[in-house]
Design an enzyme around this catalytic site. Structure first.
Site, mmCIF file in Angstrom:
data_model
loop_
_atom_site.group_PDB
_atom_site.id
_atom_site.type_symbol
_atom_site.label_atom_id
_atom_site.label_comp_id
_atom_site.label_asym_id
_atom_site.label_seq_id
_atom_site.Cartn_x
_atom_site.Cartn_y
_atom_site.Cartn_z
ATOM 1 N N CYS A 146 14.826 43.507 10.752
ATOM 2 C CA CYS A 146 13.775 43.449 9.732
ATOM 3 C C CYS A 146 12.596 44.393 9.994
ATOM 4 C CB CYS A 146 13.306 42.016 9.582
ATOM 5 S SG CYS A 146 14.705 40.938 9.213
ATOM 6 N N HIS A 178 12.261 38.919 1.097
ATOM 7 C CA HIS A 178 12.313 39.629 2.369
ATOM 8 C C HIS A 178 13.483 40.619 2.315
ATOM 9 C CE1 HIS A 178 12.214 40.863 6.351
ATOM 10 N NE2 HIS A 178 12.502 39.757 7.003
ATOM 11 N N HIS A 234 3.837 40.285 8.065
ATOM 12 C CA HIS A 234 5.290 40.118 7.975
ATOM 13 C C HIS A 234 5.541 38.884 7.102
ATOM 14 C CE1 HIS A 234 9.446 40.557 8.954
ATOM 15 N NE2 HIS A 234 9.523 39.447 9.641
#
Lengths: 399, 317
Positions: A158, A326, A291
């Site tokens: 990620c 995400h 994040h």
């Protein structure tokens, strides 16, 4: 040393739309596109996603690609965003460019569709190499008009796009390239939706980053790239500078393969490094594009790291994953472009659906959008599985 | 622009050759074998059995080779860990994918998914060593190693770090072999697997890496640039080590002038995505045994892209 790497172009496709204008408008108008998947064929219709509302066929048309040539959805999304970035920076044939792509899923959407057929005959042999991250990256590089003489692919889950951007910055600082296109692409696939679902970290409702009642993350997809240049090169060719990349930091939490340390040690270290590279102080940061996935573990760990870094002088903090979902390896690319839009237009997007402060944290994210404000420096966090933590700092062009 | 070199302080491998062996004991792989697997060492000196039981083979080999190479270099915890892998933990990816395709999208076991991302290798090394420094993973197919090496070189030249653990690893499975076998690229030599580790440093001593670059453009332009920027001519290059398979035409390296010695290494390590890491190890082994100063250019080619790694040794006798 702010302002050493100029950002002279940007391109984006995500659940928020296609292009900078549509993305900016959706963020300003609090439009939340998180919804059950429409284009991804899955039984998990109860898991909302930040899906790009374009079928593969529509993406082929948007790219002017021949549908006879099979391309992974990651490549198609990547082509859309990379071409926008190229055009935005007015890059032309003859410009010698390095392309650094962050991706993990690569061509998994093709592999999962045809995998069984691969072993039953040779009809689909030509599709087998499309699985590779390098092959889907080269397809994007080949679609550009500028001379992409160098490609690299980074996969740190990620945080992949953030590390791709940092690698690009190093290529420029070391004088190896004058122009780098960097960012990431990731498409939704059954493989990674089911993978995240097996970890039991997906929310059945649109995510609520930093909220005490958060129930997990929503996966998203998309692609976004920025064009990096040395300031001197950008000025010499008269390029318009949208913003600067002034700092980047990378650390490893070295704690657990899929969980962040409770005190956010790796996250704190990554932010400190980025601030140090930018030669700034924590108090110079105006907005943290967190994040903020919406999982119990991430938001608490990241929040603790933010508290250690900023103390009682917390800047605006918000996660834009409540808009985009995400997008894993592409996430840092999307958030880089969003951070640049925030600097250019002087706003901070709302951290949607925030209602209740987490008792473990002594700050709240930006519940309502802030407009007509001056932002000088935005810090963008991206943390990956395996503790691959990275932070980038974007700074206003006019500083 | 001439840049300061970085130095290989130690290198090590687990591949189709005897684990951790050196040039003298390298022997060509049998040419009739389709797939030659790694010769694994006893992992117990490197990883407690309780821990290693839960690890897949690529992670186990990467940790063992990392510990071995760090010991050789006398370093406990490196400043940075940079990994290269063409296809990562493909064994775990295959298992999770097959479970999903065979049993539907329910009741899937997360452990295989967790291990299936390519950065599992680099992050497991970091977790195992307790290294919280820089950590990145490059996955550009046949050039995954070159990307990782270039990033290592840039960090060392800039002085951001003093040493880097560089690890390149790929694994081969029956399923992957069954698919790769369709492509001409994988024919003519045993398909294999391996893990190669290096400790790189910016302090002088040992075999130097003077330049690394890959190009999708004209390879002879890039070689000319490398020679020019390092103030060299072709006569200064003692050998070109190429990615060619035994018996393969050297047409793709036609830019190398006649008279320059051409060597290959894939007869020892077989064909796999990050085989060029073994190629660099081989260059280092050859240079160290020359007894005089020397220079070797490692050159690879795949799908029209070329990579070049310029290495040298200075004889101190």
């Amino acid at each position: 040393m702010c302002g050493r790497i100029a950002i002279t172009g940007a391109g984006i496709v995500s659940a928020l739309g296609t292009g900078l204008d549509e993305t900016c408008r959706s963020l300003m108008e609090n439009i939340c596109p998180i919804a059950p998947p429409k284009h991804l064929k899955t039984i998990h219709s109860n898991l909302p996603c930040g899906e790009v509302d374009l079928s593969d066929a529509q993406l082929y048309d948007l790219c002017h690609e021949d549908r006879g040539r099979v391309l992974s959805r990651s490549s198609l999304l990547g082509i859309v965003a990379a071409r926008q970035a190229q055009e935005d920076a007015s890059l032309v044939p003859g410009d010698r460019v390095a392309f650094i792509n962050g991706t993990t899923v690569g061509g998994m959407d093709i592999t999962e569709r045809y995998y069984k057929q691969y072993f039953q005959g040779s009809d689909y042999d030509a599709l087998i190499p499309l699985h590779l991250d390098g092959v889907s990256t080269d397809a994007i590089a080949d679609s550009l008009e500028c001379d992409v003489v160098f490609t690299d692919v980074i996969s740190t889950a990620c945080s992949a796009a953030a590390n791709a951007i940092a690698m690009g910055a190093e290529l420029i600082e070391s004088g190896r390239f004058d122009i780098v296109i960097a960012g990431g692409t990731e498409c939704l696939s059954k493989y990674h939706l089911n993978g995240f679902n097996s970890l039991m970290i997906l929310s059945q409702e649109p995510c609520r980053p930093f909220d005490a009642g958060r129930k997990g993350l929503n996966l998203g997809e998309g692609a976004a790239y920025i064009v990096l240049e040395s300031k001197a090169h950008a000025k010499e060719r008269g390029a318009r500078i949208r913003a600067f990349l002034s700092g980047w930091g990378n650390t490893c939490d070295a704690y657990h393969q899929t969980a962040s340390s409770p005190d956010g040690a790796g996250a704190l270290e990554a932010m400190l490094k980025a601030i140090q590279v930018a030669r700034l102080q924590p108090s110079d940061i105006d907005y943290v594009n967190a994040h903020g996935t919406g999982t119990e573990n991430n938001d608490l760990s990241e929040g603790k790291a933010l508290m250690s870094l900023f103390g009682d002088r917390m800047p605006y903090v918000g996660s834009t994953k409540c808009f985009t979902g995400h997008a894993t390896s592409a996430a840092a690319g999307l958030e880089a472009v969003i951070s640049i839009l925030c600097l250019e237009h002087g706003f901070v997007p709302a951290n949607l659906r925030f209602r209740t402060k987490d008792p473990g944290l002594d700050f709240s994210p930006v519940a309502e959008k802030k407009e007509n404000i001056k932002l000088n420096h935005v810090l963008s966090n991206s943390f990956g599985f395996g503790g691959n933590d990275s932070s980038l700092i974007f700074s206003r062009a006019e500083l | 622009m001439k840049r300061s070199p970085v130095y290989i302080k130690a290198s090590s491998h687990i591949c189709a050759q005897e684990p951790f062996s050196t040039l003298e004991s390298f022997s060509p792989l049998p040419q009739d074998g389709a797939m030659v697997l790694c010769k694994d060492p006893d992992f117990r000196p490197f990883i407690p059995p309780m821990v290693s039981r839960r690890m897949n083979s690529i992670v186990k080999r990467s940790i063992a080779v990392s510990r071995h190479v760090l010991d050789k270099a006398g370093i406990q915890s490196p400043d940075a860990i940079i990994s290269g892998t063409g296809i990562g933990c493909v064994g775990d990816t295959e298992v999770f994918l097959k479970q999903m395709l065979d049993n539907g999208e329910n009741m899937l076991n997360p452990s295989r998914f967790i291990c299936s991302t390519p950065n599992t290798i680099g992050s497991q090394i970091a977790i195992y060593l307790g290294s919280r420094g820089f950590n990145s993973t490059h996955v550009n197919d046949m050039f995954a190693f070159e990307g990782a090496l270039l990033e290592s070189v840039m960090l060392l030249q800039k002085g951001s770090v003093e040493n880097v653990l560089l690890c390149a690893a790929d694994q081969m499975t029956d399923g992957l072999y069954g698919l790769l076998d369709r492509d001409a690229f994988w024919k003519g030599i045993p398909v294999s697997e391996g893990a190669v580790g290096f400790v790189l440093s910016n302090s002088p001593g040992g075999v130097a890496v003077d330049d690394v670059m890959l190009t999708r453009s004209n390879p002879s332009w890039e070689v000319d640039r490398i020679l020019r920027e390092n103030s060299l001519e072709w006569k200064d290059i003692d050998a070109v080590v190429t990615s060619l398979l035994p018996g393969e035409s050297s047409e793709r390296f036609a830019f190398v002038p006649e008279g320059v010695q051409m060597l290959t290494y894939k007869q020892y390590c077989g064909q796999y995505f990050t085989a060029s890491a073994f190629g660099l190890l081989y260059c280092g082994e050859v240079l160290q045994r020359r007894g005089k100063s020397g220079r070797i250019l490692l050159a690879s080619c795949n799908r029209g892209t070329y990579s070049f790694i310029l290495t040298s040794s200075v004889c101190t006798n």
